[in-house]
Structures are given as structure tokens and as C-alpha cells.
Design an enzyme around this catalytic site. Structure first.
Site, PDB file in Angstrom:
ATOM      1  N   LYS A 197       0.837  -1.215   0.000  1.00 33.36           N
ATOM      2  CA  LYS A 197       0.000   0.000   0.000  1.00 33.36           C
ATOM      3  C   LYS A 197       0.864   1.254   0.000  1.00 33.36           C
ATOM      4  O   LYS A 197       0.702   2.133  -0.839  1.00 33.36           O
ATOM      5  CB  LYS A 197      -0.903   0.002   1.260  1.00 33.36           C
ATOM      6  CG  LYS A 197      -1.590   1.334   1.504  1.00 33.36           C
ATOM      7  CD  LYS A 197      -2.484   1.304   2.717  1.00 33.36           C
ATOM      8  CE  LYS A 197      -1.825   1.635   4.032  1.00 33.36           C
ATOM      9  NZ  LYS A 197      -1.551   3.062   4.278  1.00 33.36           N
ATOM     10  N   ASN A 198       1.795   1.321   0.942  1.00 33.51           N
ATOM     11  CA  ASN A 198       2.543   2.569   1.096  1.00 33.51           C
ATOM     12  C   ASN A 198       3.587   2.775  -0.001  1.00 33.51           C
ATOM     13  O   ASN A 198       4.099   3.884  -0.170  1.00 33.51           O
ATOM     14  CB  ASN A 198       3.187   2.636   2.491  1.00 33.51           C
ATOM     15  CG  ASN A 198       2.123   2.826   3.563  1.00 33.51           C
ATOM     16  OD1 ASN A 198       0.971   3.143   3.259  1.00 33.51           O
ATOM     17  ND2 ASN A 198       2.486   2.609   4.818  1.00 33.51           N
ATOM     18  N   ILE A 203       7.175   7.702  16.888  1.00 35.02           N
ATOM     19  CA  ILE A 203       6.890   8.380  15.615  1.00 35.02           C
ATOM     20  C   ILE A 203       5.602   9.194  15.713  1.00 35.02           C
ATOM     21  O   ILE A 203       5.557  10.352  15.319  1.00 35.02           O
ATOM     22  CB  ILE A 203       6.783   7.353  14.455  1.00 35.02           C
ATOM     23  CG1 ILE A 203       8.036   6.475  14.383  1.00 35.02           C
ATOM     24  CG2 ILE A 203       6.522   8.069  13.120  1.00 35.02           C
ATOM     25  CD1 ILE A 203       9.317   7.190  14.012  1.00 35.02           C
ATOM     26  N   ARG A 228      -0.279  14.920  12.918  1.00 33.33           N
ATOM     27  CA  ARG A 228       0.330  14.696  11.601  1.00 33.33           C
ATOM     28  C   ARG A 228       0.341  15.949  10.713  1.00 33.33           C
ATOM     29  O   ARG A 228      -0.315  15.995   9.678  1.00 33.33           O
ATOM     30  CB  ARG A 228      -0.360  13.520  10.902  1.00 33.33           C
ATOM     31  CG  ARG A 228      -0.267  12.239  11.700  1.00 33.33           C
ATOM     32  CD  ARG A 228      -0.929  11.087  11.019  1.00 33.33           C
ATOM     33  NE  ARG A 228      -0.142  10.544   9.914  1.00 33.33           N
ATOM     34  CZ  ARG A 228      -0.565   9.556   9.132  1.00 33.33           C
ATOM     35  NH1 ARG A 228      -1.752   9.026   9.324  1.00 33.33           N
ATOM     36  NH2 ARG A 228       0.199   9.106   8.167  1.00 33.33           N
ATOM     37  N   ARG A 245      -8.538  -0.882   4.290  1.00 29.38           N
ATOM     38  CA  ARG A 245      -7.699   0.161   3.690  1.00 29.38           C
ATOM     39  C   ARG A 245      -6.311  -0.388   3.375  1.00 29.38           C
ATOM     40  O   ARG A 245      -5.649   0.119   2.475  1.00 29.38           O
ATOM     41  CB  ARG A 245      -7.541   1.342   4.662  1.00 29.38           C
ATOM     42  CG  ARG A 245      -8.823   2.093   4.893  1.00 29.38           C
ATOM     43  CD  ARG A 245      -8.565   3.306   5.730  1.00 29.38           C
ATOM     44  NE  ARG A 245      -7.525   4.132   5.109  1.00 29.38           N
ATOM     45  CZ  ARG A 245      -7.020   5.227   5.634  1.00 29.38           C
ATOM     46  NH1 ARG A 245      -7.458   5.655   6.793  1.00 29.38           N
ATOM     47  NH2 ARG A 245      -6.077   5.918   5.016  1.00 29.38           N
ATOM     48  N   CYS A 278      -5.582  12.952  12.567  1.00 26.11           N
ATOM     49  CA  CYS A 278      -6.261  11.669  12.414  1.00 26.11           C
ATOM     50  C   CYS A 278      -6.089  10.894  13.705  1.00 26.11           C
ATOM     51  O   CYS A 278      -5.469  11.387  14.645  1.00 26.11           O
ATOM     52  CB  CYS A 278      -5.750  10.909  11.196  1.00 26.11           C
ATOM     53  SG  CYS A 278      -4.119  10.244  11.411  1.00 26.11           S
ATOM     54  N   ASP A 298       4.349   1.053  12.236  1.00 26.09           N
ATOM     55  CA  ASP A 298       3.197   0.344  11.667  1.00 26.09           C
ATOM     56  C   ASP A 298       3.084  -1.107  12.151  1.00 26.09           C
ATOM     57  O   ASP A 298       2.135  -1.806  11.778  1.00 26.09           O
ATOM     58  CB  ASP A 298       3.261   0.375  10.131  1.00 26.09           C
ATOM     59  CG  ASP A 298       3.013   1.772   9.576  1.00 26.09           C
ATOM     60  OD1 ASP A 298       2.539   2.631  10.334  1.00 26.09           O
ATOM     61  OD2 ASP A 298       3.300   1.999   8.390  1.00 26.09           O
TER      62      ASP A 298
HETATM   63  C1  EPZ Z   1       3.905   7.239   6.222  1.00 31.86           C
HETATM   64  O1  EPZ Z   1       3.080   8.273   6.723  1.00 31.86           O
HETATM   65  C2  EPZ Z   1       3.029   6.016   6.107  1.00 31.86           C
HETATM   66  N1  EPZ Z   1       1.938   6.305   5.199  1.00 31.86           N
HETATM   67  C3  EPZ Z   1       2.518   5.625   7.489  1.00 31.86           C
HETATM   68  O2  EPZ Z   1       1.768   4.436   7.359  1.00 31.86           O
HETATM   69  C4  EPZ Z   1       3.715   5.356   8.405  1.00 31.86           C
HETATM   70  O3  EPZ Z   1       3.249   5.085   9.697  1.00 31.86           O
HETATM   71  C5  EPZ Z   1       4.615   6.597   8.441  1.00 31.86           C
HETATM   72  O4  EPZ Z   1       5.000   6.961   7.082  1.00 31.86           O
HETATM   73  C6  EPZ Z   1       5.877   6.397   9.252  1.00 31.86           C
HETATM   74  O5  EPZ Z   1       6.617   5.316   8.752  1.00 31.86           O
HETATM   75  C7  EPZ Z   1       2.121   6.179   3.887  1.00 31.86           C
HETATM   76  O6  EPZ Z   1       3.198   5.857   3.411  1.00 31.86           O
HETATM   77  C8  EPZ Z   1       0.960   6.430   3.001  1.00 31.86           C
HETATM   78  P1  EPZ Z   1       5.757  10.805   8.157  1.00 31.86           P
HETATM   79  P2  EPZ Z   1       3.537   9.793   6.671  1.00 31.86           P
HETATM   80  O7  EPZ Z   1       5.576  12.035   7.362  1.00 31.86           O
HETATM   81  O8  EPZ Z   1       4.315  10.009   5.431  1.00 31.86           O
HETATM   82  C9  EPZ Z   1       5.703  14.150  11.559  1.00 31.86           C
HETATM   83  C10 EPZ Z   1      -0.089   3.007   7.785  1.00 31.86           C
HETATM   84  O9  EPZ Z   1      -0.674   2.527   8.775  1.00 31.86           O
HETATM   85  N2  EPZ Z   1       5.615  15.133  10.475  1.00 31.86           N
HETATM   86  O10 EPZ Z   1       7.014  10.041   7.971  1.00 31.86           O
HETATM   87  O11 EPZ Z   1       2.354  10.637   6.941  1.00 31.86           O
HETATM   88  C11 EPZ Z   1       4.464  13.275  11.674  1.00 31.86           C
HETATM   89  O12 EPZ Z   1       3.445  13.914  12.399  1.00 31.86           O
HETATM   90  C12 EPZ Z   1       0.400   4.439   7.815  1.00 31.86           C
HETATM   91  O13 EPZ Z   1       0.086   2.397   6.725  1.00 31.86           O
HETATM   92  C13 EPZ Z   1       5.709  16.483  10.783  1.00 31.86           C
HETATM   93  O14 EPZ Z   1       5.848  16.887  11.946  1.00 31.86           O
HETATM   94  O15 EPZ Z   1       4.502   9.829   7.921  1.00 31.86           O
HETATM   95  C14 EPZ Z   1       5.027  12.047  12.359  1.00 31.86           C
HETATM   96  O16 EPZ Z   1       5.119  12.296  13.723  1.00 31.86           O
HETATM   97  C15 EPZ Z   1       0.013   5.220   8.996  1.00 31.86           C
HETATM   98  N3  EPZ Z   1       5.620  17.403   9.751  1.00 31.86           N
HETATM   99  C16 EPZ Z   1       6.439  11.929  11.772  1.00 31.86           C
HETATM  100  O17 EPZ Z   1       6.755  13.240  11.260  1.00 31.86           O
HETATM  101  C17 EPZ Z   1       5.474  17.011   8.446  1.00 31.86           C
HETATM  102  O18 EPZ Z   1       5.392  17.878   7.558  1.00 31.86           O
HETATM  103  C18 EPZ Z   1       6.595  10.918  10.643  1.00 31.86           C
HETATM  104  O19 EPZ Z   1       5.573  11.157   9.675  1.00 31.86           O
HETATM  105  C19 EPZ Z   1       5.392  15.630   8.153  1.00 31.86           C
HETATM  106  C20 EPZ Z   1       5.464  14.709   9.187  1.00 31.86           C
END
Ligand code: EPZ
Length: 420
Positions: free
Chosen positions: A22-23, A328, A122, A399, A117, A306
Site C-alpha cells: 500500500k505505502n 513516531i 500529523r 484500507r 487523524c 506500523d
Molecule cells: C507514512 O506516513 C506512512 N503512510 C505511514 O503508514 C507510516 O506510519 C509513516 O510513514 C511512518 O513510517 C504512507 O506511506 C501512506 P511521516 P507519513 O511524514 O508520510 C511528523 C499506515 O498505517 N511530520 O514520515 O504521513 C508526523 O506527524 C500508515 O500504513 C511532521 O511533523 O509519515 C510524524 O510524527 C500510517 N511534519 C512523523 O513526522 C510534516 O510535515 C513521521 O511522519 C510531516 C510529518
């Protein structure tokens, strides 16, 4: 509303094929908007999130694709709308990934702010900081990010305050068609980022360093069509690995890449499981009660957030006490209260630490899924528990897990989907 009904207490036993990730495929689908040529994608998983991304592509580029089972042909000849509406972004945060491609291709994009969410606030500040460094003018109006680049995107040096998977992907896509060179520092190193970089290279992008924390992208003027196979879903594989150990069974996962799951393999071995790996296969077996193992989530190659919820179930039936630290996301313990309903002994300390004291057994109960990975932990809980478990709100699981009840049934589980 659909529910899953599980009669627990059986060891999982057998072989399954791991589906496309998915990701990994969601950013690839967003990136297909960068070219007017044909892109052929295979091994696409049948998931609600994939359908949502295709609905968004239809909204932006018209019905420009043909889907035949797991094979997708897509040709975004013309971008017809530059607006990603709230309804689609609200249901799936990965929709925000169309911002980079729209901005690069059209010089303008309106994308709804995803909002918070279940697993935390996020924010997308790092994405926006990157686009601004590349010369985009960004305004947030009526819940939408409105981004414009009257003079086109310019390559820039971008330092992320923290590694972000989606932020790195969004900037990589935009930078591929920008003028000049972009360097991303403190980039996310997740396999899905590496995979997107490989896909962009197949489209003709000039990218290096993807998969490391420093990525260099020299912009090109045009990206072409290509063919691409979606890689196996490491989180689906990890979920089944934990399920094998928690039910004291044995599962062989075909198609899984063990190099993407080394942190999980190590902890499963510490818990007493036997893990055998080859290039594209992982076999996990467990024949005794597991030992409790501390876990701490971290960016790749650390233990993935995850899989934190799923591993907590293993600890809930293990010998001893384990500390689980989520580093995270700020609110990723929604499964804890539901697991407690099944008899687990878990104490929360603050918002990011849980102490799990293993019990000999869990007891089936009606429980409610709150997000995707929380729901897969409840499924593992139901498989391990004595008696019947009914999981409500299983749309979360659809999902991200393809044919979950079919795969579990093939492994000998008693799982049924029921309608209220
Ligand atoms: C990706 O989400 C994945 N989603 C998530 O999978 C996964 O948990 C996550 O990466 C971490 O590995 C997809 O790939 C579609 P991040 P993403 O930006 O990209 C903070 C699942 O269950 N942050 O790496 O949204 C954020 O709040 C899902 O399949 C900021 O502060 O994750 C988090 O604490 C859930 N500012 C951390 O960074 C930003 O602009 C990591 O988030 C962006 C992120």
C-alpha cells in the site's frame, strides 16, 4: 457496517503470498500524474486506499486509466483539475502526495489540508517548507493549501527538521521536474522512498541517494512512461510474522523481502521465534510461549511504528514484562483499551509508553477498530484469544490488508466477515 468474527485459539499454519505494498504504490500512483505518457503498473493490491487514490486521479486527470485485476495502465495526458478536494484527502492522508506532482506539472495546486487523524496531529509543515524553499508561494485558505509557482519550481537545498516519508516523497516528485538541483537532507530512508526513487528514475528522472538520508535530484524537462511492479508489502508480511509467533504456529510468507524486516526479525528471534529467510521468503515458527521483548519504534531501519500494535499482542501473551515506546506518532495506542477488554494487562505511562505484562491467555470480546494497524492487532488478539471476538469498524482493515480473511482462512484460522 461489516464486522469480523473470529473464533480464536488455533495456531496459524501454512503458506501465503504477500500482496503489493500500500505505502509503496500510493506515491507511485501520485507520481504517475507527472507524465503524459503511459505507465503500466503490476501487482497493485486491491485496497480501499488504492481505490481512493484512483478516484483522486480521476478527479484531476479524468478517467485516464484501465484497471484489470492487479494491472493498471495509466496515461494522465491532461490535468483537468488542479484541486484535490476535502472529501478525498479527508479519507486518506496520502492524497496530499498529489501536491508535488500538480505543482511540478501545472505550476498550481489546491490540496485540502489533511487535518489530524486517529494516530496524531500529523502536520504537513515539512512538505510546505520544502515547496517554499523551491520557490512556491503557499497560502492556506478555507482549509486548502494553495500553492503557486509563477516562475516554475527551482531546485533548492532542503533540510527536514525530522525525517518524513510523505514529505520526502512529495519533494522528490516535485524536484524531478524542477529547474536545477535539489538536495534533500535528513530525508526518510524507508523502502517506500527508495522504491519511489526507482520508479521516478524509470520515468527518466535524475535521482541519486534515495534510500539514504541525503537525496540529490537534478530536474529534467520531461518524464516519460514506464513499467513498474509494486513491491511486496513489508507491513503485511510483518503482521503475519507476528501472528505466526503469537499463535505459536508457523507461516511461510512468499514474496516478502527480509532485508526490509530485519528489526522485526531480530525482535521475534529474541521472543523465541525461529525465523528463516531467503531472498524473497520468510518463514516464522514458534513452538513455546513467547518471551516479552521491549520495543521502541524508529524510522527505518528501526522497528516500524506500523507494527507496534501487532507486536504488543505478542507481548500481551508472553512470559514477562515489556516496555513499548512509540516515538513516531503521538497517539498510537488506541488499541490498548481494546486489548485490555480482551484481558491484556497493559499500563500506559504518558502518551508514548506502555508497559505490557504478559498473560497466559487472552479472552475473546467485542472490540472496535480505530485505525488500520490497531485493527490488525485486534485480529491477532482475536486469533490468540480463547473464544469469540467480534471486531467492529473493520473498514479500517480494508484500507491496508488485501483479502485478510481469505489469507487467514488459508492458514487455518476461523474468521468470517459478517454484516450487522
Ligand atoms: C507514512 O506516513 C506512512 N503512510 C505511514 O503508514 C507510516 O506510519 C509513516 O510513514 C511512518 O513510517 C504512507 O506511506 C501512506 P511521516 P507519513 O511524514 O508520510 C511528523 C499506515 O498505517 N511530520 O514520515 O504521513 C508526523 O506527524 C500508515 O500504513 C511532521 O511533523 O509519515 C510524524 O510524527 C500510517 N511534519 C512523523 O513526522 C510534516 O510535515 C513521521 O511522519 C510531516 C510529518
Amino acid at each position: 457496517m461489516e464486522r469480523l468474527h473470529i473464533s480464536g485459539g488455533r495456531a496459524l499454519d501454512g503458506n501465503i503470498s504477500i500482496s503489493g505494498s500500500k505505502n509503496a504504490c500510493l506515491p507511485v500512483l501520485a507520481a504517475s500524474l507527472l507524465s503524459a505518457d503511459q505507465i503500466d503498473i503490476s501487482n497493485l493490491p486491491e485496497l480501499v486506499d488504492v481505490s481512493t487514490m484512483l478516484r483522486l486521479i480521476k478527479e484531476l486527470a479524468g478517467k485516464c486509466y484501465e484497471l484489470d485485476g492487479s494491472a493498471l495502465s495509466i496515461r494522465a495526458e491532461e490535468i483537468q483539475s488542479k484541486k484535490a478536494p476535502y472529501d478525498l484527502v479527508r479519507t486518506m492522508r496520502a492524497s496530499f502526495l498529489v501536491l508535488g506532482p500538480l505543482l511540478a506539472r501545472c505550476g498550481y495546486a489546491e490540496v485540502s489540508l489533511p487535518g489530524g487523524c486517529a494516530i496524531g496531529s500529523r502536520p504537513v509543515d515539512q512538505h510546505l517548507k520544502g515547496f517554499e524553499a523551491m520557490g512556491a508561494k503557499i497560502e492556506v485558505r478555507d482549509g486548502y493549501v494553495i500553492a503557486e509557482t509563477p516562475e516554475g519550481l527551482q531546485g533548492a537545498d532542503i533540510y527536514f527538521d525530522k525525517p518524513t516519508v510523505g514529505g520526502t516523497e512529495n519533494i522528490m516528485m516535485a524536484a524531478s521536474l524542477a529547474s536545477g538541483t535539489t538536495n534533500i537532507f535528513n530525508a526518510a530512508t524507508e523502502p517506500e522512498v527508495k522504491n519511489l526513487g526507482d520508479f521516478l528514475r524509470a520515468m527518466g528522472a535524475d535521482i541519486s541517494g534515495h534510500g539514504s538520508n541525503q537525496i540529490k535530484i537534478k530536474g529534467v524537462s520531461h518524464l516519460k512512461g514506464c513499467i513498474h511492479k509494486v513491491s511486496a508489502d513489508r507491513i503485511e508480511a510483518g503482521t503475519f510474522m507476528v501472528a505466526a509467533a503469537a499463535t505459536r504456529g508457523q507461516i511461510t510468507m512468499n514474496g516478502a523481502d527480509p532485508r526490509e524486516l530485519e528489526a522485526v526479525t531480530e525482535l521475534l528471534r529474541e521472543s523465541g521465534a525461529e525465523v528463516e529467510t531467503s531472498v524473497d521468503r520468510i518463514r516464522v515458527s514458534m513452538d513455546a510461549r513467547p518471551r516479552a521483548v521491549d520495543i521502541e519504534t524508529a524510522p527505518f531501519p528501526g522497528f516500524p511504528t506500523d507494527l507496534q500494535a501487532q507486536f504488543m499482542v505478542l507481548n500481551a501473551v508472553a512470559k514477562g514484562k515489556a516496555f513499548v515506546r512509540e516515538q513516531i506518532f503521538e497517539n498510537r495506542f488506541m488499541h490498548v483499551q481494546e486489548l485490555i477488554r480482551m484481558g491484556a494487562k497493559i499500563e500506559l505511562i504518558g502518551s508514548n509508553m506502555a508497559v505490557v505484562t504478559g498473560r497466559k491467555a487472552l479472552k475473546g470480546a467485542p472490540v472496535m477498530a480505530t485505525d488500520l494497524r490497531a485493527s490488525s492487532s485486534l485480529v491477532i488478539g482475536g486469533l490468540v484469544a480463547d473464544g469469540e471476538t467480534i471486531i467492529d469498524r473493520i473498514y479500517h482493515i480494508d484500507r491496508g490488508y488485501e483479502a485478510i480473511e481469505k489469507k487467514l482462512s488459508m492458514l487455518g484460522a476461523s474468521v468470517r466477515r459478517i454484516r450487522k
